[in-house]
Enzyme design. Structure first.
Site, mmCIF file in Angstrom:
data_model
loop_
_atom_site.group_PDB
_atom_site.id
_atom_site.type_symbol
_atom_site.label_atom_id
_atom_site.label_comp_id
_atom_site.label_asym_id
_atom_site.label_seq_id
_atom_site.Cartn_x
_atom_site.Cartn_y
_atom_site.Cartn_z
ATOM 1 N N ASP A 32 -6.062 -7.057 4.471
ATOM 2 C CA ASP A 32 -7.228 -6.440 3.836
ATOM 3 C C ASP A 32 -8.143 -7.524 3.267
ATOM 4 O OD1 ASP A 32 -8.866 -4.413 2.627
ATOM 5 O OD2 ASP A 32 -7.912 -4.900 0.719
ATOM 6 N N ASP A 67 -2.558 -18.228 0.932
ATOM 7 C CA ASP A 67 -3.589 -18.918 0.140
ATOM 8 C C ASP A 67 -4.221 -20.046 0.960
ATOM 9 O OD1 ASP A 67 -1.092 -20.138 0.007
ATOM 10 O OD2 ASP A 67 -1.230 -20.708 -2.102
ATOM 11 N N ASP A 112 -11.946 -9.249 4.954
ATOM 12 C CA ASP A 112 -13.260 -9.269 4.293
ATOM 13 C C ASP A 112 -13.837 -10.689 4.326
ATOM 14 O OD1 ASP A 112 -13.021 -6.576 3.538
ATOM 15 O OD2 ASP A 112 -13.984 -6.960 1.601
ATOM 16 N N LYS A 155 3.482 -15.246 2.413
ATOM 17 C CA LYS A 155 3.618 -16.000 1.150
ATOM 18 C C LYS A 155 5.105 -16.254 0.946
ATOM 19 C CE LYS A 155 1.920 -17.649 -2.728
ATOM 20 N NZ LYS A 155 1.114 -18.878 -2.766
ATOM 21 N N TYR A 172 0.817 -1.206 0.000
ATOM 22 C CA TYR A 172 0.000 0.000 0.000
ATOM 23 C C TYR A 172 0.858 1.267 0.000
ATOM 24 C CZ TYR A 172 -4.622 -2.082 0.967
ATOM 25 O OH TYR A 172 -5.816 -2.753 0.892
HETATM 26 C C1 IPM Z 1 -10.265 -1.425 4.338
HETATM 27 C C2 IPM Z 1 -10.548 -0.831 2.991
HETATM 28 C C3 IPM Z 1 -9.414 0.109 2.632
HETATM 29 C C4 IPM Z 1 -8.140 -0.694 2.580
HETATM 30 C C5 IPM Z 1 -9.616 0.887 1.326
HETATM 31 C C6 IPM Z 1 -10.904 1.684 1.330
HETATM 32 C C7 IPM Z 1 -8.443 1.782 1.020
HETATM 33 O O1 IPM Z 1 -10.729 -1.827 2.059
HETATM 34 O O2 IPM Z 1 -10.141 -0.650 5.308
HETATM 35 O O3 IPM Z 1 -10.165 -2.644 4.427
HETATM 36 O O4 IPM Z 1 -7.852 -1.337 1.570
HETATM 37 O O5 IPM Z 1 -7.411 -0.692 3.580
HETATM 38 MG MG MG Z 2 -10.760 -3.795 2.870
#
Ligand code: IPM
Ligand code: MG
Length: 359
Positions: free
Chosen positions: A247, A223, A251, A191, A142
């Site tokens: 990240d 993975d 999710d 990884k 990032y």
């Molecule tokens: C998160 C989001 C952010 C990230 C984006 C909006 C930049 O997906 O906080 O997980 O990738 O960190």
């Molecule tokens: Mg995210």
């Protein structure tokens, strides 16, 4: 106590969910005798519209000067075509870097009332889901060099993934300490079969293990981890991983608990001034329709009370109110199931406020 909270409403559903979290904080202030003052801060798409900058200098200053920051969500289609370094998300990255909050904690815990909402089989869910992802937040791909150039008539894009061992050490320590407070299992995810940065990650995490003899450290390739999270999430206690892997895995981890709308997060560095935000995005498709789930933001406010203001009891009172809301059969659209009572964002906030009681 007097606390000054910087509030970033942001874009999409951001303003709606923040409104509900502020109602909750006001109720807490009221019954526990605190004084919370809010400073509005522009960041994201709305800041681009006003100042042509996703995070103006004054916005960052206001955040750093506050006792903590509560953030809704940023981004939306309207700003999809602005240059990469001017995107709303860039504001968020600059804020994380500017506040030096390198440690992002994302709990994946299933509320028993929502086990039906999990896409996993009941036999898997019944084994329990309760783990935390400690995501490195201010380094890695990032924050490495990003560029796009023309080489021999072709567009070539580059994103650099770089970590130094100090960055890895400080986040690994957070992972070990978190595991010490929980079930004493730390899984370092990387990884290392492909990436040099991951080999350094693994080596550095291993080098600290003897300082935490009570914690069982394991290593897992990212993975495989993605697969294990859906196969048997009960095996995890604390996962520590680099920025982009965290990240993606967070999710996935949120989804198995029912809805991404339920998950809060805290980001901390060396001071108690933290950044608290739900892990979901700005959901432009439902913005302004009173359909968003404000619970991730409300629980983020609860984390702020606990981790930045040392208000353990107040934080628990919010969690209990959310529990009672779910027990009473209320659901926002994202977690709706048969025979439950569907409520909008505002009613959800009002009900939770109503359930808050001083212990
Ligand atoms: C998160 C989001 C952010 C990230 C984006 C909006 C930049 O997906 O906080 O997980 O990738 O960190
Ligand atoms: Mg995210």
């Amino acid at each position: 106590m007097n606390k000054k909270i910087a509030v970033i409403r942001g874009d999409g559903i951001g303003p709606e969910i923040i409104q509900e979290a502020l109602k909750v904080l006001d109720k807490i202030a009221n019954i526990y005798g605190h004084n919370f003052s809010y400073v509005d801060v522009d960041m994201g798409g709305c800041a681009i519209d006003k100042y042509n900058e996703p995070l103006p200098k004054e916005s960052l200053e206001k955040c750093i000067e506050s006792d903590s920051v509560l953030l809704g969500a940023v981004g939306g289609e309207k700003w999809n075509n602005v240059p990469g370094n001017k995107r709303p998300e860039k504001g968020l990255l600059k804020l994380r870097a500017g506040m030096k909050v390198y440690s992002n904690n994302r709990p994946a815990k299933i509320w028993p009332q929502l086990s039906e909402a999990s896409p996993l089989k009941k036999s898997i869910v019944d084994k329990g889901i309760d783990f935390i992802i400690v995501r490195e937040l201010t380094g890695g791909i990032y924050f490495g060099e990003h560029k796009i150039e023309e080489i021999n008539g072709k567009s070539v894009a580059t994103d650099v993934l770089v970590y130094n061992e100090d960055e890895i050490k400080r986040i690994a320590r957070i992972g070990f300490e978190m595991a010490q407070k929980r079930n004493k299992k730390l899984c370092s995810v990387e990884k290392s079969n492909v990436l040099e940065s991951s080999r350094l990650w693994k080596k550095t995490a291993s080098s600290l293990a003897n300082e935490y003899p009570d914690v069982k450290l394991t290593h897992m390739l990212v993975d495989n981890c993605a697969m294990q999270i859906v196969k048997d999430p009960s095996q995890f206690d604390v996962i520590v991983t680099e920025n982009m892997f965290g990240d993606i895995l967070s999710d996935e981890a949120s989804m198995i608990t029912g809805s991404i709308g339920m998950i809060p997060s805290s980001s901390l560095g060396l001071t108690t001034c933290g950044l608290y935000e739900p892990i979901h995005g700005s959901a432009p498709d439902i913005a302004g329709k009173d359909k968003a789930n404000p619970i991730g933001t409300i629980l983020s406010a609860a984390m702020m009370l606990k981790y930045s203001f040392n208000m353990e009891e107040e934080s628990k009172a919010i969690e209990k109110a959310v529990d009672e809301f779910l027990n009473s059969g209320y659901r926002t659209e994202d977690i709706m199931s048969k025979d439950m009572k569907k409520v909008g964002c505002k009613e959800c906030g009002d009900l939770i406020v109503g359930f808050i009681k001083k212990a």
